[in-house]
Design a protein around this motif. Structure first.
Motif, PDB file in Angstrom:
ATOM      1  N   GLY A 139      -6.256   1.502   2.832  1.00  0.00           N
ATOM      2  CA  GLY A 139      -6.897   2.552   2.045  1.00  0.00           C
ATOM      3  C   GLY A 139      -7.452   2.080   0.724  1.00  0.00           C
ATOM      4  O   GLY A 139      -7.514   2.826  -0.246  1.00  0.00           O
ATOM      5  N   LYS A 177     -11.492  -7.440   5.067  1.00  0.00           N
ATOM      6  CA  LYS A 177     -12.156  -6.149   4.836  1.00  0.00           C
ATOM      7  C   LYS A 177     -11.506  -5.072   5.707  1.00  0.00           C
ATOM      8  O   LYS A 177     -11.298  -3.948   5.267  1.00  0.00           O
ATOM      9  CB  LYS A 177     -13.640  -6.266   5.170  1.00  0.00           C
ATOM     10  CG  LYS A 177     -14.425  -7.071   4.138  1.00  0.00           C
ATOM     11  CD  LYS A 177     -15.889  -7.132   4.516  1.00  0.00           C
ATOM     12  CE  LYS A 177     -16.605  -8.232   3.766  1.00  0.00           C
ATOM     13  NZ  LYS A 177     -17.830  -8.657   4.427  1.00  0.00           N
ATOM     14  N   LYS A 178     -11.191  -5.462   6.939  1.00  0.00           N
ATOM     15  CA  LYS A 178     -10.556  -4.511   7.837  1.00  0.00           C
ATOM     16  C   LYS A 178      -9.179  -4.096   7.294  1.00  0.00           C
ATOM     17  O   LYS A 178      -8.824  -2.919   7.298  1.00  0.00           O
ATOM     18  CB  LYS A 178     -10.397  -5.161   9.219  1.00  0.00           C
ATOM     19  CG  LYS A 178     -10.564  -4.188  10.362  1.00  0.00           C
ATOM     20  CD  LYS A 178     -10.528  -4.912  11.704  1.00  0.00           C
ATOM     21  CE  LYS A 178      -9.277  -4.537  12.470  1.00  0.00           C
ATOM     22  NZ  LYS A 178      -8.563  -5.625  13.081  1.00  0.00           N
ATOM     23  N   SER A 215     -10.403   1.431  -1.449  1.00  0.00           N
ATOM     24  CA  SER A 215     -11.839   1.692  -1.463  1.00  0.00           C
ATOM     25  C   SER A 215     -12.398   1.244  -2.802  1.00  0.00           C
ATOM     26  O   SER A 215     -11.758   1.414  -3.837  1.00  0.00           O
ATOM     27  CB  SER A 215     -12.095   3.181  -1.245  1.00  0.00           C
ATOM     28  OG  SER A 215     -11.487   3.900  -2.306  1.00  0.00           O
ATOM     29  N   ALA A 226      -8.309  -4.106   4.238  1.00  0.00           N
ATOM     30  CA  ALA A 226      -8.524  -3.267   3.060  1.00  0.00           C
ATOM     31  C   ALA A 226      -8.691  -1.813   3.484  1.00  0.00           C
ATOM     32  O   ALA A 226      -8.159  -0.889   2.860  1.00  0.00           O
ATOM     33  CB  ALA A 226      -9.747  -3.751   2.288  1.00  0.00           C
ATOM     34  N   GLN A 227      -9.437  -1.662   4.563  1.00  0.00           N
ATOM     35  CA  GLN A 227      -9.656  -0.311   5.074  1.00  0.00           C
ATOM     36  C   GLN A 227      -8.327   0.308   5.520  1.00  0.00           C
ATOM     37  O   GLN A 227      -8.029   1.447   5.209  1.00  0.00           O
ATOM     38  CB  GLN A 227     -10.605  -0.407   6.258  1.00  0.00           C
ATOM     39  CG  GLN A 227     -11.434   0.821   6.446  1.00  0.00           C
ATOM     40  CD  GLN A 227     -12.473   0.585   7.534  1.00  0.00           C
ATOM     41  OE1 GLN A 227     -12.434  -0.417   8.262  1.00  0.00           O
ATOM     42  NE2 GLN A 227     -13.403   1.507   7.655  1.00  0.00           N
ATOM     43  N   GLU A 228      -7.543  -0.517   6.216  1.00  0.00           N
ATOM     44  CA  GLU A 228      -6.276  -0.011   6.745  1.00  0.00           C
ATOM     45  C   GLU A 228      -5.324   0.422   5.645  1.00  0.00           C
ATOM     46  O   GLU A 228      -4.564   1.370   5.810  1.00  0.00           O
ATOM     47  CB  GLU A 228      -5.606  -1.064   7.627  1.00  0.00           C
ATOM     48  CG  GLU A 228      -6.245  -1.179   8.992  1.00  0.00           C
ATOM     49  CD  GLU A 228      -5.640  -2.331   9.785  1.00  0.00           C
ATOM     50  OE1 GLU A 228      -4.398  -2.370   9.909  1.00  0.00           O
ATOM     51  OE2 GLU A 228      -6.411  -3.180  10.271  1.00  0.00           O
ATOM     52  N   ASP A 263     -13.966 -11.016   7.127  1.00  0.00           N
ATOM     53  CA  ASP A 263     -14.071  -9.717   7.796  1.00  0.00           C
ATOM     54  C   ASP A 263     -12.691  -9.117   8.068  1.00  0.00           C
ATOM     55  O   ASP A 263     -12.486  -7.916   7.932  1.00  0.00           O
ATOM     56  CB  ASP A 263     -14.851  -9.861   9.104  1.00  0.00           C
ATOM     57  CG  ASP A 263     -16.306 -10.210   8.823  1.00  0.00           C
ATOM     58  OD1 ASP A 263     -16.756  -9.934   7.677  1.00  0.00           O
ATOM     59  OD2 ASP A 263     -16.975 -10.768   9.712  1.00  0.00           O
ATOM     60  N   SER A 292       0.827  -1.209   0.000  1.00  0.00           N
ATOM     61  CA  SER A 292       0.000   0.000   0.000  1.00  0.00           C
ATOM     62  C   SER A 292       0.864   1.264   0.000  1.00  0.00           C
ATOM     63  O   SER A 292       0.385   2.344  -0.298  1.00  0.00           O
ATOM     64  CB  SER A 292      -0.919  -0.002   1.219  1.00  0.00           C
ATOM     65  OG  SER A 292      -0.179   0.268   2.383  1.00  0.00           O
ATOM     66  N   ASP A 338     -12.341   0.239  -7.068  1.00  0.00           N
ATOM     67  CA  ASP A 338     -11.055   0.839  -7.362  1.00  0.00           C
ATOM     68  C   ASP A 338     -10.786   0.598  -8.838  1.00  0.00           C
ATOM     69  O   ASP A 338     -10.696  -0.552  -9.268  1.00  0.00           O
ATOM     70  CB  ASP A 338      -9.975   0.197  -6.478  1.00  0.00           C
ATOM     71  CG  ASP A 338      -8.649   0.922  -6.599  1.00  0.00           C
ATOM     72  OD1 ASP A 338      -8.370   1.433  -7.701  1.00  0.00           O
ATOM     73  OD2 ASP A 338      -7.910   0.963  -5.600  1.00  0.00           O
TER      74      ASP A 338
END
Lengths: 358, 265, 435, 275
Positions: C307, C300-301, C309, C303-305, C297, C206, C312
């Motif tokens: 960034g 997904k977490k 979204s 993915a959030q961390e 889950d 990332s 894409d």
């Protein structure tokens, strides 16, 4: 040499074996998960033992002379010297329920590897740490011809084993011990000494078994006839039409002793492991020397196998190299039978009546 | 004294194949560190940008079969600047899977895949040693790690590697596998196939399909005839001897008993 | 005086041989002085091996072993697809255990493929090295991660399949040999041990400076909806329906109703399009975009961390999606390894004539096999469409966008690197694409 | 003694013989004595290369632990030995095998026929005979090589051709250049007639390529030499030296233990030889 004979009830024997397991790794005939064949494998519980087996693919000799083992490890030291570390110890084991042919094969291997002055270190280590318990056959496999080779169905030489069992049915096992080790181990059992009646019974079973053989070979003139017929067409015919050079015959043969060594070095080249693995005269490169291969043809390799087992072995070691277990023909993908080849040669020498061939 | 090591100048060339052997090389299990520590990658497109194919090389590994003319030209140039040249994997060693097409006419084959065949430049599939002399073979599909290890350590030590050259049966016997050919009557190619895989298929309850190609001097006709005795149809026998390594005379002789291995243009 | 752009005074990026991809290709990009992109050609010169040609005449039982040699990185995908196509043709429904084990094999392979791709093919671009071998002395931690993760996931394929590349235990309607429960659990342990490394990998990915770009093609993937009591459908690899961001929702047998294939004069691979004429992207980014809800889950977490979204649309972010799939695939492998208690099943086959289609998600995208089989089990027709063929048109379209956007501002070298990075982001496999 | 039993030896000196052959003088590192007789061999090896059987080309020097091997660099082991520097080590097992029948030479004519590198195992035998010259009658050496450049032990050869105690015939296939050696052109078998030897009472020892030994032995037999007094040294793939590994077997014989020196009738009755 201490020789004793007892009668041991079957349950008694098994519980004795279980006790032995505390000190020894128990190896015996066990039904394989795949294929249903029986193989000599480490036994966890005596219930796993299959004592009615007639033929295993690999003989119990693989626990005395493993198909692959490390001979030594060599380190290159900083001062330019070498440090050679040999194998120091092997596990203590019991080889249980070894048939007469295989006991004979072990005697043959002893002759090869324990020759006075030329002892093979690893073989001696394994052999000394192994308690060898024989169990005579109670039926005869169609491929067996140990009676012809003088190695069965009962094991006659009073040497090589620690304990020799004969199944006398409900009475139990007739157990003949050889040497101090087995006697002292059996002492705890307080078994009844065997009587003449038991030996008579054993003899009767032996007579019965002798009538059960379907395969035989007359060995009277075998050696000279084979040596005389090095150019017999049977070699090239069988070799061209059927022999695959897959080396199965020699890999399953319980007396085949040839090996090759291979060094494996670490990437930094400091450590070298020297292993040996069972080699085979059927393999193309076996007799390769610099610039020549003395057995480059398939027929010469096949001839080497048969004449060695049935002829030249006698001059080398004073016994046949074949113990009549029938493994080589059972595990040959095309079913090549060395007794058939020998018979074909004898027929052409007028020594064998074709009609008598089995 | 320790053996003085020099880094090996490595070249890896890919021809017609799946690149699995190259992949096997860049991920040589536990030995990737040692491998990369001991080689200078001069040319290896899958692992490195740039690089020169001019050499000179201590070791050249050839991945893939020859199916186009430009490959022959490059291969011959590379051979001249390579001290040691080893084909890796079945495609390079014996034509491998790409050689299956050799048993159909080239034109038919091309037409089955492309409508417009003007941009196709394929020739019949050949193993590397049809064009240049090689210094051994790392067989396998993908190539065997044991032989690869042997190749690297031997060259570092300065000796010729000795590769596995016995049949698959040997490894079955070492493992104590039930013989699938004799016990189940399956058409196992093990007796004529080069070992090194550790008798993989029989250990996994199936008949060997010869992905390492023929053992040197294998007697394939005898096994083919045995398959016939076991009840296999001629075309099934033909297929077994042409799936792998039919560019090698050993297997071709087995296949020829049950079908035609040569096709017109 | 303003100088008029001279259309003949163009900038040409020409790459003879694209390194660090699987297979052989080159690239030609021509940009006119004014910035107009004149020509984009991804020249796939990987020699054809004619799999579709020589599969004809081979037995159904050989097909899997043969097609797994199409690709050295995703052999399990080809093998699984082939087995499923044969089963489809013969009307065989494999047992739930077989299907789950296949899923496990495919997941492990997707993870393994992504790991190699990110570390060995992608990272050198962003850190300015010619290859990973040259990076290794400086990047010790990354090397450790690469080795440890690859070994853990490869072990799954090796223990269950016999070897990680070209496994042998997978056959029509089952497995010839099953691992025991202990093995499964120890494999799960092995993966659990490297899970934190997968997390770190995603974090590292990332932080890379990806160029900006928005692809204009659709996303296509295989999707399986929840059935019965399931809370959510499984993140599909081997089974499901074809869906796209353009609203497609098809049974896999209707593949040819929506997709078509074209030959290219300059490339040995064929190019796939949607019948609408649109190009599409399949692979990790498409999957994560279309099936984000079906990820674990924890993923997904993550993915959030990092960034991520959705949707894409930056094709460079395929690498991020791959990192997410590595993590998710490990979680899924652990779940499957802990749940499956292999019971002996004999793979039996009643040979029947028929036509069969199977579509799976290979690491790089959708993979389709279609066979026609005769009553003796001999293949009469074979058609294989591989991920890189599916992405081919979209890669060129993205290159076009990239060249238009950066063609003026970047110097030759920077643009060349971006072009290479873009192609590599797709993780193309030219061996597969030509086959 | 348990086998295998490895010892380490240190390279003391290298004497080039031909382009690809040199004589290497080793000394045992453990300081032990090393006794061996002419015709016997050692297993020499380095970690990583397995081992090669190599005959001694020197006489044993009592108490010194020194021995010489003359080695052609053709295989893995021999090439790596060729790269050793003075002071570097090799792994040694030996001595193995039965050498030349020295005791049979007493009171006899002795004929030595060597081809190429085959002179190496015969050299210690010849040196022994020269040291004990009084015990034998005539001594003849016939030595053949491809060219002069393939002739090993040229210093010895020059000395022997001048010595009265021994008659020498040196021959080459091609005469390439002049030298102080008196060379004839042709194969060794061409020079075997009319030797000053008593066929009924001659010990003949042959060493060289198998095909050469075949014709020399046959030729001698045809000339009436006693076949049981014709001896030859067999080169085989010896791997263990202790008659365990089986590679060197010919018929009932283990070359490494029963040989490498055999009498002609012993070998001639087995298949798989060129004899």
């Amino acid at each position: 040499m201490q020789e004793q004979a007892f009668i041991i009830e079957k349950d008694q024997l098994f519980s004795w074996l279980e006790k032995l397991q505390q000190e020894f790794l128990l190896i015996g005939p066990k039904k394989q998960e795949e294929g249903g064949g029986v193989a000599f494998l480490p036994i966890k519980s005596v219930q796993e033992l299959d004592l009615n087996y007639t033929l295993t693919m690999m003989g119990p000799q693989i626990y005395l002379y493993p198909p692959e083992e490390t001979i030594c490890t060599v380190w290159r030291k900083d001062d330019g010297g070498f440090e050679v570390r040999m194998r120091e110890e092997v596990p203590r084991q019991v080889l249980f329920a070894v048939r007469s042919c295989d006991l004979q094969a072990i005697l043959v291997l002893d002759k090869v590897f324990l020759r006075p002055g030329l002892e093979d270190r690893n073989y001696r280590l394994w052999r000394e740490n192994t308690l060898l318990i024989g169990l005579h056959c109670s039926s005869i496999h169609p491929q067996c011809f140990c009676a012809s080779m003088g190695s069965g169905p009962f094991f006659e030489p009073r040497q090589g084993y620690d304990l020799l069992l004969t199944d006398l049915g409900q009475i139990g096992y007739l157990a003949e011990t050889l040497g101090e080790r087995a006697s002292s181990l059996l002492a705890a059992l307080k078994a009844q000494p065997a009587t003449q009646t038991h030996f008579d019974q054993k003899r009767q079973i032996g007579h019965y078994l002798l009538t059960q053989f379907q395969k035989s070979i007359d060995t009277t003139h075998l050696v000279e006839v084979l040596l005389k017929n090095q150019d017999h067409p049977v070699w090239s015919q069988t070799a061209d039409q059927r022999c695959l050079s897959c080396t199965n015959c020699t890999k399953v043969c319980p007396t085949c002793f040839c090996y090759n060594t291979k060094d494996t070095v670490s990437f930094d080249l400091v450590r070298c492991e020297r292993t040996r693995y069972k080699d085979s005269c059927q393999e193309l490169h076996f007799a390769q020397v610099h610039g020549a291969n003395f057995r480059s043809t398939r027929s010469s390799r096949l001839r080497q196998f048969v004449t060695h087992k049935l002829a030249t072995w006698v001059e080398q070691f004073g016994c046949f190299g074949c113990v009549g277990c029938g493994r080589c023909m059972s595990w040959c993908p095309t079913g090549i039978d060395l007794t058939q080849m020998a018979k074909e040669i004898m027929v052409s020498e007028g020594l064998y009546d074709r009609r008598r061939q089995t | 004294m320790l053996v003085k090591k020099k880094k090996l100048r490595l070249g890896v060339f890919k021809y017609s194949c799946c690149a699995g052997c190259e992949f096997e090389l860049i991920y040589f299990q536990k030995y990737i560190r040692e491998t990369f520590d001991n080689v200078d990658i001069i040319y290896f497109r899958m692992a490195k940008s740039g690089g020169s194919e001019e050499g000179p090389f201590d070791l050249v590994l050839i991945d893939g079969a020859i199916t186009e003319a430009w490959q022959v030209d490059q291969l011959k140039r590379v051979r001249q600047v390579a001290r040691f040249l080893l084909p890796i994997g079945s495609c390079a060693v014996n034509g491998g899977i790409p050689a299956i097409k050799n048993h159909t006419s080239e034109l038919d084959m091309e037409k089955r895949v492309y409508q417009d065949i003007t941009h196709v430049h394929s020739i019949k599939t050949h193993p590397v040693d049809d064009y240049v002399q090689v210094d051994g073979y790392i067989k396998g599909c993908p190539m065997g790690r044991k032989d690869l290890y042997e190749a690297f350590t031997s060259l570092l030590l300065g000796k010729r590697p000795s590769f596995v050259n016995y049949s698959v049966c040997v490894e079955c016997k070492i493992k104590g596998n039930t013989c699938v050919l004799i016990s189940y009557g399956w058409p196992c190619m093990g007796p004529v196939t080069n070992g090194g895989c550790g008798a993989l298929c029989p250990s996994y309850n199936r008949a060997c399909y010869a992905c390492w190609g023929p053992m040197e001097d294998a007697n394939a006709p005898a096994l083919a005839r045995q398959f016939e005795k076991m009840g296999l149809a001629p075309d099934d026998i033909f297929r077994r001897f042409t799936q792998y390594g039919s560019t090698k005379p050993e297997f071709r002789r087995g296949a020829e008993l049950y079908g035609s291995t040569t096709q017109p243009f | 005086m303003d100088r008029q752009p001279n259309p003949f005074n163009s900038k040409t990026i020409s790459i003879d041989y694209l390194a660090r991809t699987e297979g052989e290709s080159g690239l030609m990009v021509k940009i006119a002085e004014g910035g107009d992109v004149q020509e984009i050609k991804l020249k796939i010169f990987e020699p054809p091996r004619f799999f579709e040609g020589f599969l004809v005449g081979r037995k159904y039982s050989e097909a899997g072993d043969i097609v797994s040699r199409i690709c050295g990185i995703c052999p399990i995908s080809h093998l699984t697809t082939s087995l499923q196509a044969v089963e489809d043709a013969m009307g065989i429904m494999p047992s739930p255990q077989t299907r789950r084990l296949r899923r496990l094999m495919c997941v492990s392979q997707v993870v393994a493929s992504h790991i190699i791709h990110l570390y060995m093919f992608v990272l050198p671009d962003y850190f300015g090295y010619p290859g990973f071998a040259e990076m290794m002395p400086e990047f010790k931690k990354e090397t450790d991660y690469l080795l440890a993760m690859k070994e853990a996931v490869n072990n799954v394929a090796e223990k269950i399949g016999g070897r990680p590349l070209n496994p042998v235990s997978m056959v029509v309607n089952g497995f010839t040999k099953l691992p025991d429960r202990e093995t499964m659990l120890s494999l799960a342990e092995g993966i659990r041990a490297v899970l934190p490394m997968a997390y770190e990998t995603a974090m590292m990915m990332s932080r890379l400076p990806y160029p900006d770009l928005e692809t204009e093609g659709e996303f296509a993937a295989l999707r399986k909806e929840a059935s019965g009591e399931e809370e959510r459908g499984e993140y599909a690899f081997n089974e499901g329906r074809l869906v796209s961001s353009g609203g497609l929702n098809l049974d896999i047998h209707d593949y040819f109703a929506a997709f078509c294939e074209q030959e290219q004069g300059y490339a040995q691979a064929k190019k796939s399009f949607l019948k609408t004429g649109n190009t599409y992207m399949s692979g990790a980014l498409a999957r994560v975009n279309l099936k984000f809800d079906q990820l674990h889950d924890e993923t997904k977490k993550l993915a959030q961390e990092i960034g991520f979204s959705r949707p894409d649309r930056n094709p460079f972010h395929n690498n991020l999606a791959q990192a997410l799939e590595i993590y998710d695939g490990m979680l899924e492998s652990i779940r499957l390894l802990s749940e499956i208690d292999p019971k002996k099943e004999v793979p039996s086959v009643d040979i029947r004539a028929g036509e069969g289609v199977a579509i799976t998600e290979a690491p790089r995208g959708l993979l389709m096999h279609r066979y026609v089989i005769d009553r003796r089990g001999v293949i009469e027709e074979a058609n294989l469409i591989t991920p890189t063929s599916q992405n081919f048109a979209n890669i060129e379209r993205d290159l076009h966008l990239l060249a238009a956007r950066y063609g003026q501002s970047d110097d030759h070298e920077a643009l060349r690197l971006k072009c290479e990075q873009l192609i590599r982001a797709y993780d193309p496999c030219f061996s597969c694409s030509v086959h | 003694m348990d086998n295998p039993h490895y010892r380490v030896a240190c390279l003391l000196d290298v004497q080039p013989e031909t382009e690809d052959t040199s004589s290497y003088l080793f000394v045992l590192e453990d300081g032990g004595d090393f006794q061996f007789s002419p015709g016997q061999f050692n297993m020499l090896g380095l970690p990583g290369t397995e081992e090669a059987a190599i005959s001694f080309s020197s006489l044993a020097a009592a108490g010194s632990g020194r021995f010489t091997h003359t080695i052609r660099r053709v295989g893995n082991v021999t090439r790596l030995i060729g790269e050793l520097e003075i002071g570097q080590r090799v792994m040694v097992r030996g001595p193995f095998g039965r050498g030349w029948p020295i005791e049979q030479a007493v009171g006899c004519d002795v004929l030595l026929v060597a081809g190429g590198l085959g002179l190496a195992p015969l050299r210690p035998f010849l040196l022994y005979m020269l040291e004990n010259r009084g015990q034998i009658r005539n001594l003849v050496l016939i030595f053949g090589a491809r060219t002069l450049d393939d002739m090993i032990f040229q210093i010895d050869l020059a000395r022997w051709q001048e010595q009265d105690e021994i008659s020498t015939i040196y021959c080459v296939d091609h005469l390439t250049r002049e030298s102080n050696l008196r060379l004839r052109t042709g194969l060794v078998t061409r020079f075997m007639d009319g030797l000053d030897l008593d066929p009924r009472n001659t010990l003949a020892c042959i060493c060289g390529p198998e095909i050469m030994m075949r014709f020399v032995a046959r030729n001698l037999a045809l000339q009436g030499y006693r076949q049981d007094r014709i001896y030859l040294s067999m080169e085989r793939r010896m791997r263990c030296g202790t008659a365990h590994c089986g590679h060197c077997q010919i018929g009932a014989k283990f070359v490494c233990q029963d040989g490498p020196v055999f009498s002609y009738p012993d070998i001639a009755r087995f298949a798989d030889t060129a004899l």
